[in-house]
Design a protein around this motif. Structure first.
Motif, PDB file in Angstrom:
ATOM      1  N   THR A 100       9.914  10.597  -5.579  1.00 21.50           N
ATOM      2  CA  THR A 100      10.224  10.321  -7.040  1.00 21.50           C
ATOM      3  C   THR A 100      10.544  11.454  -7.747  1.00 21.50           C
ATOM      4  OG1 THR A 100       8.513   8.501  -6.867  1.00 21.50           O
ATOM      5  CG2 THR A 100       8.959   9.268  -9.231  1.00 21.50           C
ATOM      6  N   LYS A 101       9.838  12.606  -7.418  1.00 29.30           N
ATOM      7  CA  LYS A 101      10.252  13.977  -8.003  1.00 29.30           C
ATOM      8  C   LYS A 101      11.763  14.397  -7.657  1.00 29.30           C
ATOM      9  CE  LYS A 101       5.744  15.860  -8.811  1.00 29.30           C
ATOM     10  NZ  LYS A 101       4.899  16.778  -8.617  1.00 29.30           N
ATOM     11  N   ILE A 102      12.038  13.973  -6.209  1.00 24.63           N
ATOM     12  CA  ILE A 102      13.458  14.191  -5.841  1.00 24.63           C
ATOM     13  C   ILE A 102      14.623  13.382  -6.597  1.00 24.63           C
ATOM     14  CG2 ILE A 102      15.024  14.166  -3.826  1.00 24.63           C
ATOM     15  CD1 ILE A 102      12.517  14.881  -2.239  1.00 24.63           C
ATOM     16  N   ASN A 103      14.082  12.200  -6.868  1.00 25.38           N
ATOM     17  CA  ASN A 103      15.160  11.418  -7.502  1.00 25.38           C
ATOM     18  C   ASN A 103      14.739  11.274  -9.041  1.00 25.38           C
ATOM     19  OD1 ASN A 103      16.935  10.334  -5.153  1.00 25.38           O
ATOM     20  ND2 ASN A 103      14.627  10.161  -4.448  1.00 25.38           N
ATOM     21  N   LYS A 104      14.015  12.030  -9.795  1.00 24.86           N
ATOM     22  CA  LYS A 104      13.789  11.874 -11.015  1.00 24.86           C
ATOM     23  C   LYS A 104      14.721  11.576 -12.033  1.00 24.86           C
ATOM     24  CE  LYS A 104      12.307  16.450 -12.220  1.00 24.86           C
ATOM     25  NZ  LYS A 104      11.211  17.352 -12.662  1.00 24.86           N
ATOM     26  N   LYS A 105      15.851  12.113 -11.865  1.00 28.87           N
ATOM     27  CA  LYS A 105      17.103  12.035 -12.897  1.00 28.87           C
ATOM     28  C   LYS A 105      17.909  10.942 -12.583  1.00 28.87           C
ATOM     29  CE  LYS A 105      17.162  17.018 -13.568  1.00 28.87           C
ATOM     30  NZ  LYS A 105      17.481  17.731 -14.873  1.00 28.87           N
ATOM     31  N   GLU A 106      17.501  10.187 -11.443  1.00 35.06           N
ATOM     32  CA  GLU A 106      18.361   8.768 -11.265  1.00 35.06           C
ATOM     33  C   GLU A 106      17.996   7.764 -11.934  1.00 35.06           C
ATOM     34  OE1 GLU A 106      20.661   8.474  -8.806  1.00 35.06           O
ATOM     35  OE2 GLU A 106      20.305  10.870  -8.239  1.00 35.06           O
ATOM     36  N   GLN A 107      18.818   6.730 -12.187  1.00 30.56           N
ATOM     37  CA  GLN A 107      18.389   5.616 -13.135  1.00 30.56           C
ATOM     38  C   GLN A 107      17.199   4.906 -12.679  1.00 30.56           C
ATOM     39  OE1 GLN A 107      22.036   3.491 -13.482  1.00 30.56           O
ATOM     40  NE2 GLN A 107      22.311   4.143 -15.549  1.00 30.56           N
TER      41      GLN A 107
ATOM     42  N   VAL B  86       0.942  -1.044   0.026  1.00 30.78           N
ATOM     43  CA  VAL B  86      -0.008   0.008  -0.014  1.00 30.78           C
ATOM     44  C   VAL B  86       1.022   1.389  -0.023  1.00 30.78           C
ATOM     45  CG1 VAL B  86      -1.738   1.182   1.340  1.00 30.78           C
ATOM     46  CG2 VAL B  86      -1.757  -1.352   1.236  1.00 30.78           C
ATOM     47  N   ILE B  87       0.994   1.889  -1.049  1.00 30.63           N
ATOM     48  CA  ILE B  87       1.548   3.205  -1.163  1.00 30.63           C
ATOM     49  C   ILE B  87       0.949   4.552  -0.717  1.00 30.63           C
ATOM     50  CG2 ILE B  87       2.698   4.617  -3.065  1.00 30.63           C
ATOM     51  CD1 ILE B  87       3.065   2.054  -4.782  1.00 30.63           C
ATOM     52  N   ASP B  88       1.975   5.163  -0.059  1.00 35.16           N
ATOM     53  CA  ASP B  88       1.276   6.716   0.366  1.00 35.16           C
ATOM     54  C   ASP B  88       1.665   7.580  -0.927  1.00 35.16           C
ATOM     55  OD1 ASP B  88       1.981   9.293   0.834  1.00 35.16           O
ATOM     56  OD2 ASP B  88       1.532   8.553   3.167  1.00 35.16           O
ATOM     57  N   ILE B  89       0.672   7.698  -1.848  1.00 40.17           N
ATOM     58  CA  ILE B  89       0.975   8.725  -2.810  1.00 40.17           C
ATOM     59  C   ILE B  89       1.827   9.908  -2.747  1.00 40.17           C
ATOM     60  CG2 ILE B  89      -0.421   9.871  -4.505  1.00 40.17           C
ATOM     61  CD1 ILE B  89      -2.419   7.705  -4.651  1.00 40.17           C
ATOM     62  N   PRO B  90       1.400  10.769  -1.857  1.00 45.03           N
ATOM     63  CA  PRO B  90       1.943  12.154  -1.727  1.00 45.03           C
ATOM     64  C   PRO B  90       3.492  11.747  -1.304  1.00 45.03           C
ATOM     65  CG  PRO B  90      -0.015  12.191  -0.739  1.00 45.03           C
ATOM     66  CD  PRO B  90       0.057  10.955  -1.047  1.00 45.03           C
ATOM     67  N   MET B  91       3.659  10.764  -0.338  1.00 43.78           N
ATOM     68  CA  MET B  91       5.319  10.361  -0.252  1.00 43.78           C
ATOM     69  C   MET B  91       5.972   9.801  -1.169  1.00 43.78           C
ATOM     70  SD  MET B  91       7.560  10.540   1.984  1.00 43.78           S
ATOM     71  CE  MET B  91       7.682  10.411   3.866  1.00 43.78           C
TER      72      MET B  91
ATOM     73  N   GLU C  51      -4.580   9.317  -2.218  1.00 41.86           N
ATOM     74  CA  GLU C  51      -3.877   8.945  -0.941  1.00 41.86           C
ATOM     75  C   GLU C  51      -3.040   7.771  -0.819  1.00 41.86           C
ATOM     76  OE1 GLU C  51      -3.512  11.303   1.713  1.00 41.86           O
ATOM     77  OE2 GLU C  51      -4.556  12.608   0.264  1.00 41.86           O
ATOM     78  N   HIS C  52      -3.838   6.897  -1.350  1.00 43.53           N
ATOM     79  CA  HIS C  52      -3.120   5.550  -1.500  1.00 43.53           C
ATOM     80  C   HIS C  52      -3.491   4.745  -2.519  1.00 43.53           C
ATOM     81  CE1 HIS C  52      -3.313   6.518   2.977  1.00 43.53           C
ATOM     82  NE2 HIS C  52      -2.250   6.151   2.831  1.00 43.53           N
ATOM     83  N   ILE C  53      -2.810   3.791  -2.971  1.00 43.68           N
ATOM     84  CA  ILE C  53      -2.897   2.647  -3.974  1.00 43.68           C
ATOM     85  C   ILE C  53      -2.134   1.547  -3.889  1.00 43.68           C
ATOM     86  CG2 ILE C  53      -3.199   4.299  -6.222  1.00 43.68           C
ATOM     87  CD1 ILE C  53      -0.450   3.777  -6.986  1.00 43.68           C
TER      88      ILE C  53
END
Length: 185
Positions: free
Chosen positions: A91-98, A81-86, A146-148
């Motif tokens: 992901t946005k912070i690390n979007k340039k990572e492989q 269960v993923i916390d979407i905002p987190m 919120e969650h998926i």
């Protein structure tokens, strides 16, 4: 058409022209770029049978589109269960990572992004940040804020799946992982 559809189709328009279409039938709408797939199945199929490919300009095409339902895993036992905002922030912070590597403790880069509802044999899985952002965008377009719940296999190389139920459709988002080298694990 959903923004995510457009991004997926545009991503392959030059490299894989056959995939640069949306596939419509009387019982589903589907598309893929070979790394992600979106399948929206109608709960009540339309009476008249049809099968058509349409590109982003609205031009129909006559080609054989891959059978996407066969790539949807049915044996993914692990439920996360993923916390979407987190996850979106990480992901946005690390979007340039492989890749983003989800660990069995529910973290990516040491940051907790959710909890396992069910965990059997799962160690890790890695995804392209680009495709994770597409998943999150699709989740929001589907009303999930919120969650998926993502279904994962215990193998780090089998696709993951997220299901979204809508009033008229059952939607499936398939995302393929990135194979990590030994020095990346």
């Amino acid at each position: 058409m959903k923004k995510t559809f457009t991004k997926v189709v545009k991503s392959v328009s030059k490299t894989r022209p056959l995939l640069a279409h949306v596939h419509y039938t009387n019982d589903r709408i589907e598309l893929t770029d070979s790394h992600v797939a979106i399948i929206e199945e109608l709960k009540t199929p339309l009476e008249n049978s049809f099968d058509i490919l349409i590109n982003l300009e609205g031009v129909p095409s006559v080609a054989h589109y891959p059978e996407l339902k066969r790539i949807v895993p049915t044996d993914n036992e692990n439920r996360f269960v993923i916390d979407i905002p987190m996850l979106e922030a990480i992901t946005k912070i690390n979007k340039k990572e492989q890749f983003l590597k989800l660990e069995s403790d529910g973290t990516i880069n040491g940051q907790k992004v959710g909890e396992f509802e069910r965990l059997e044999g799962f160690e890790y899985i890695a995804f392209s940040p680009k495709y994770v952002l597409w998943l999150l965008e699709y989740a929001k377009e589907s009303g999930q804020k919120e969650h998926i719940t993502i279904e994962l296999n215990d193998s780090a190389v089998k696709p993951a799946v997220v299901h979204f139920e809508q009033p008229e459709t059952l939607n499936t988002f398939v995302i393929t992982p990135i194979r990590l080298r030994d020095d990346q694990i």
